[in-house]
Every structure is written in C-alpha cells, then in structure tokens.
Design an enzyme around this catalytic site. Structure first.
Site, short mmCIF file in Angstrom:
data_model
loop_
_atom_site.label_atom_id
_atom_site.label_comp_id
_atom_site.label_asym_id
_atom_site.label_seq_id
_atom_site.Cartn_x
_atom_site.Cartn_y
_atom_site.Cartn_z
N GLN A 161 7.29 2.80 -6.10
CA GLN A 161 8.25 3.65 -5.38
C GLN A 161 9.58 3.72 -6.14
OE1 GLN A 161 7.70 5.42 -2.65
NE2 GLN A 161 5.66 4.62 -2.27
N HIS A 178 0.83 -1.22 0.00
CA HIS A 178 0.00 0.00 0.00
C HIS A 178 0.87 1.27 0.00
CE1 HIS A 178 -0.38 0.52 4.68
NE2 HIS A 178 0.83 0.17 4.33
N GLU A 179 0.21 2.43 -0.14
CA GLU A 179 0.90 3.73 -0.24
C GLU A 179 1.95 3.72 -1.35
OE1 GLU A 179 0.80 6.77 0.88
OE2 GLU A 179 -0.93 6.47 2.15
N GLY A 180 1.62 3.14 -2.49
CA GLY A 180 2.58 3.02 -3.59
C GLY A 180 3.35 1.73 -3.42
#
Ligand SMILES: Cc1cc2nc3c(=O)[nH]c(=O)nc-3n(C[C@H](O)[C@H](O)[C@H](O)COP(=O)(O)OP(=O)(O)OC[C@H]3O[C@@H](n4cnc5c(N)ncnc54)[C@H](O)[C@@H]3O)c2cc1C
Length: 603
Positions: free
Chosen positions: A464, A457-459
């Site tokens: 990333q 999650h969060e990229g």
C-alpha cells in the site's frame, strides 16, 4: 455503548447524506429509508452475529474429509444477511436491488463487522457479483451474479498462489481452451484451468448451493509459454458445481478440490483454503481440468479485478475500523467498572479511602482517547470515501472525476490507517484490561487477533505504501494530491476561532507531506524514493485523519457529552498524534539509506 449515534452523526450531521436524494438514482430514498436499512442491519447484527463471535473463534472450521463443518450460527447469520437484501443493496430495482447509496450500505455493514467480523457479511460474494455486473456478459450476470445477490450462490476471489502473493504477475495457474467450439459456449469462452490457489477465503463450505470462484490465470501463448507480467493474466468464472444457462446445477462437480484449510491466528469464522484447480480429483466432462468461463477479454484479468478495488479496500478498512471500535467500547466499559488504585494528592495516596475506577486515571483516559481518535477518525474517513464512490457514480462529470482522483489517493489510507492504528487501538484495549485483557475470558484479545489480518491481505502494508508514494501521489501530474490539499485547505479556512491552532497545524503538516513527496522523488530514483514508503504512508495517513477530525469537529457543536467527546478526540489527535509525522517524514526527505543499504550478512 451504541455505535448507532456515531453513525447517525457522521451520516447526517457531518456528511449530509440525505442530499443524495437529489440524484435521480436515489430519488426514492429519504432519511426514513436509510434509517430502516440501518435499523434492520443493527438488529440482525445484534441477534445473529454478536452472540456468536466467540463461538466461531473457538469452533474453527474443520474438514471431515468430505465437507467443511461450520457452527450452526454461521449458517444462521449467512441466511439472515442474504434475506436482508444487503447482498444487492446498491443494485438496480429491476434486478431486485435497493439502489441504496454506497455510503449508507457501508455504514450498515459496519454493524456486522463490529458484531462479528469473521462470520462475514458477504463482502466477497457481493464484490464478486458486482465485478460480474461490470465486466460479465448478460448471461454471466443472469446465471452467476444474480444468484449471488440472492444468496443462493456465494463467491470467492482467487488471486493468490503459494508462490505469488504481493507479486501477482507471477501467477502460474494455466487456462487452456476446452476443446472444439470452446469459444462459443453460451456462458463465455470455455477453458480448463490447472493450478493452486492459496489463502482463498470462503473457498469451501456448505453455506450456499454453489460457490462461484473468480480466478486469475494465464492463457499460454502459441508455444505453450506463459506471458510474463500482468498483461498475461485473464479472469475466469469457475463454479464449484457446473450450471446450465438457466443457473440450474447440472449435477456435475467441477474439478476444484480442497487441498487443506489454513489454521489462522484470528478471523476464524471464515474458512481459509488452499484450492487445487484441475488436478483430476473430480474429473469432469471426460477428464481433469477445472472448467472455467472467461470474463472480459484475455489479458485484462487484473484490470477487471482492480475495478472493484476501491470498494474492497474501503470494506477492509471498515472491518479494521470496527474491530478498533469494538475494543474501544469493551475497554471503556471495563474502565468504568474496574476499581484500582487511588489518586495521588499533595500528601501522597490515602490508603483509607476507597479505590477509584481506573477511568479516573489520566493514563487510562489517554488510552481511551487514542482508541476513539483512531477508530472514529477512521470510520469518518471510510464514510467520506464511500460518499466519494457515490459522487463518482452519480455526480456531474467534473465532480465525478474529482471524486475518482481523490479516491485514488485516499484508498491506500482508508485501508492502511485502520489496519495499523485500529490494531494499535486493540492493543491499548488489552492494556486497559491489564492481565484480564491477556486472557480469553474477555473479548479484546480476539479483536486484536482478528484485526492482525488487515495489514496483510488486500495489499500488504508495504505494498500500500509503495502504491501511495510510487503511483498515487504522482499520477495524472499529481492532480489527486492537489485536490486533496485543496480540500484540506478549504477545511482549514472555515474553522471556528477555537480551532485556529489546529488549522495552522494541519496546513503545516500538509506542507511537510508535500515537501517530503518532492524530496523523495528529487532524483526520480524509485529505489531511493520508495525505501521509506511506509513512514511516508504513516505520515500521510496521520495528516489525512487530522484533517478529517478537524472537519468533523466543526459539526460537533454544543455541550452534549458525545459532542464534547468528539472535540476531545480531535484535540487529542492534533496534540499527541500529528506531531509524530515530522519524525516519519525526516527519513523520507533524506532518502535515508539505513534500511536499504544494510548488508544481508549484517543481520
Ligand atoms: C486470512 C487471509 C485471507 C486471505 N484471503 C484471500 C482471498 O480470499 N483471495 C486471495 O486471492 N488472497 C487472499 N489472501 C492472500 C493475501 O492477499 C496475501 O497473503 C497477500 O497478498 C500477501 O502475499 P503473501 O502472503 O504471499 O506474502 P508476500 O507477498 O510473500 O509478502 C511477504 C512480505 O514481503 C513484503 N513484500 C513483498 N513484496 C515486496 C516488495 N516488492 N517490496 C517490499 N516488500 C515486499 C510484503 O509487504 C510482506 O510484508 C488472504 C490472506 C490471508 C492471510
């Protein structure tokens, strides 16, 4: 084993966080006020979180057709966290905040993440409210953000959809103007939203009086078409229950329905939901469609969301780090108590002697040092980055701008290094426990399962990596990378003589990263340059953590066991970890096509 001395050392001996007192915003603070916040958080985490970490794993959220049921412990932890004031810790005094430096806030939240990451510390709620403080109207702040800071309402971030995860430009949730006078609603231009949002954390529960969803959606053009790409994305506040301009519930349920709960590998204390917006399950104000209020300008939704990204990603990195730390402490304790095997002497093993504790075996010490070097190194980096956030917000113009650029480059590492390597730390913690680590009778398997989320999650890890090599190291003429290199060089130039070899090794690593960056972009061909972005991220991350350890080691003076341990972890990282970067960077520099060019039918 306590986390507190490590936090205190990093905040005070290494980062000298008290120096922030000289900033007007933090003038009322002192070591005493910082300590008081840390004491409170440490105590709440010990009493309300740690004892229930296994409970929330075993009693995962369930839906009884009407409500989502969570264990009582989750309700108690939610209440205690809200009452601690941590939801608004960084906010102004005048709205009930503490004007706490983000560095101290991040450190204080580390206690909760280590005690029970999935009961949650309100990261989504404060992130949601912080976003509204930055981009909302005065009334949106009053009605929604302030009630989130008090814990009365909770918040979500609704970006992902079943068909749009990494590629948010493909979101299909539509927002259409809600009738006559839609533009003049006091709470913001009023729309009706229709669409499905997947994976929404804390999307449904009974913990708070209301749930404030922040939703990305597209406003169709005059022909009813959705604008392709991210430029078409806008941001909306969609409350689960409608409220008036005083923030009071109107008694109307908004048209947001829980389609189902996701049953996760770990992190089970937090509900994870598929939400249907506007499908008519709860018709409201005369029809189907979830009522939502525009935040900021149309088409700027993703920009508003990304405003909060640095803090959100430091938060995820911190969560991954603390899970790594939890596994390290658990396996250290186990290794000190488990008798197994005997040392091999010149004449072999002497079976008549008692067994030794496994911590006496070099290989166990190797696995402990690996965990320590990943977790404490990542913690130091997260706090360093949090300090940059404070610099960006309160520093002189030049220093603030440098902090901004450094954060651009470091944030992918703060998020991804612990996601990968503190997960590896959790695997090593299981290994130290042998067969017992593979059972549910010990906590380490849960740490691994909880931590497995963080590369997703969060990229995702891959996203990333592409962000780092494809954007961050190039942006503004490569200035961020140059600033980072200058900081590494500054550390290398001030080390004490016993660290001279490591300083040379760091400068060599930096040179390798720089050369690989140039080689990857030699023909300015993105597909080739980015084909090996993940090995680049790994090498970059290891170089950053080596630098952090070298810097930390300069503050780790004396013969106290904790200082000896820090220096040992730093040496371990330079001797066992940093040399790996050459292999990772080789494929980057060669723009190795092995993966990119293998035909699909060859699999
Ligand atoms: C437990 C949990 C909680 C979550 N909470 C929230 C939340 O609160 N709010 C929210 O909005 N979302 C949330 N998410 C969603 C999360 O952000 C997404 O899962 C993530 O962005 C990945 O999207 P996806 O699952 O659709 O995978 P995909 O995007 O389909 O990715 C699958 C794989 O393909 C790779 N990939 C994708 N595109 C590319 C590319 N261009 N080049 C190379 N590789 C690529 C990815 O790296 C990944 O390995 C949560 C997810 C989980 C599992």
């Amino acid at each position: 084993m306590s986390l507190r001395p490590t936090i205190d050392f990093l905040l005070h001996d290494w980062l000298q966080v008290e120096s922030l007192q000289s900033r007007e915003r933090f003038a009322d603070h002192s070591r005493e006020t910082f300590d008081a916040v840390l004491d409170t958080c440490e105590r709440i985490a010990r009493e309300k979180y740690a004892p229930f970490n296994r409970t929330v794993d075993l009693e995962e959220p369930r839906f009884d057709g009407e409500k989502v049921i969570l264990p009582q412990a989750t309700h108690d932890a939610y209440k205690a966290y809200g009452e601690s004031g941590m939801l608004s810790a960084a906010q102004d005094y005048e709205i009930g905040g503490m004007q706490l430096p983000y560095t101290v806030e991040a450190a204080a939240n580390a206690f909760f993440a280590m005690a029970s990451v999935s009961i949650g510390s309100g990261m989504l709620t404060s992130g949601n409210a912080n976003l509204l403080m930055a981009h909302g109207t005065e009334l949106q702040k009053q009605v929604f953000a302030l009630n989130e800071f008090s814990g009365r309402f909770s918040g979500t971030m609704c970006l992902s959809e079943p068909q749009a995860g990494s590629s948010l430009s493909d979101v299909m949730t539509r927002a259409t103007p809600d009738g006559e006078g839609f533009e003049s609603d006091a709470l913001g231009p009023r729309y009706r939203l229709r669409g499905n949002k997947m994976w929404i954390s804390s999307g449904e529960h009974e913990l708070s009086e209301n749930i404030i969803h922040l939703v990305l959606a597209k406003i169709p053009d005059a022909n009813g078409q959705l604008v392709p790409g991210v430029k078409g994305i806008s941001l909306f506040i969609v409350p689960k229950k409608l409220v008036d301009t005083q923030g009071q519930l109107t008694g109307e349920r908004n048209d947001v329905a829980l389609a189902g709960l996701n049953h996760k590998c770990g992190w089970r204390g937090t509900t994870n939901t598929l939400l249907n917006f506007g499908e008519g399950k709860y018709p409201v104000r005369g029809g189907a469609g979830a009522v939502g209020y525009l935040v900021g300008r149309p088409g700027e939704g993703l920009k508003c969301m990304f405003h909060m990204m640095n803090e959100a990603r430091i938060g995820v990195g911190m969560a991954a780090t603390m899970l790594g730390m939890a596994g390290y402490y658990a396996s250290l304790d186990y290794a000190k108590n488990r008798p197994q095997g005997r040392p091999t002497g010149a004449g072999g093993k002497d079976a008549s002697r008692p067994q030794v504790r496994i911590i006496e075996h070099a290989d166990i010490k190797r696995m402990l040092l690996a965990q320590k070097s990943y977790s404490e190194g990542a913690l130091a980096l997260a706090l360093y980055s949090a300090r940059l956030v404070d610099e960006q917000h309160t520093g002189q113009a030049k220093a603030a701008d440098e902090a901004r650029l450094l954060l651009e480059v470091l944030t992918p590492i703060v998020k991804s290094f612990p996601s990968e390597w503190c997960l590896e730390a959790n695997s090593l913690a299981i290994q130290i426990h042998g067969g017992y680590g593979y059972t549910r009778d010990f906590p380490v398997e849960q740490y691994w399962r909880d931590n497995r989320l963080n590369m997703i999650h969060e990229g995702t890890h891959g996203i990333q990596a592409m962000d780092l090599l494809g954007r961050k190291v190039l942006m503004e003429g490569g200035q961020g990378l140059k600033l980072l290199a200058a900081r590494m060089q500054a550390t290398a130039s001030r080390v004490s003589p016993e660290w001279a070899d490591e300083a040379r090794q760091l400068l060599d690593a930096l040179q390798q990263v720089g050369a690989a960056t140039q080689a990857a972009w030699k023909d300015a061909e993105p597909a080739q340059a980015l084909a090996n972005a993940v090995p680049y991220l790994q090498a970059f991350g290891h170089t950053v953590i080596a630098w952090i350890w070298l810097d930390v080691a300069q503050s780790a003076q004396g013969d106290a066991p904790a200082q000896v341990g820090r220096r040992a972890a730093a040496r371990y990282f330079f001797r066992y970890e940093l040399p790996k970067i050459s292999a990772w960077l080789q494929v980057v520099s060669r723009r190795d096509p092995t993966c990119a060019e293998v035909p699909e039918d060859a699999f």
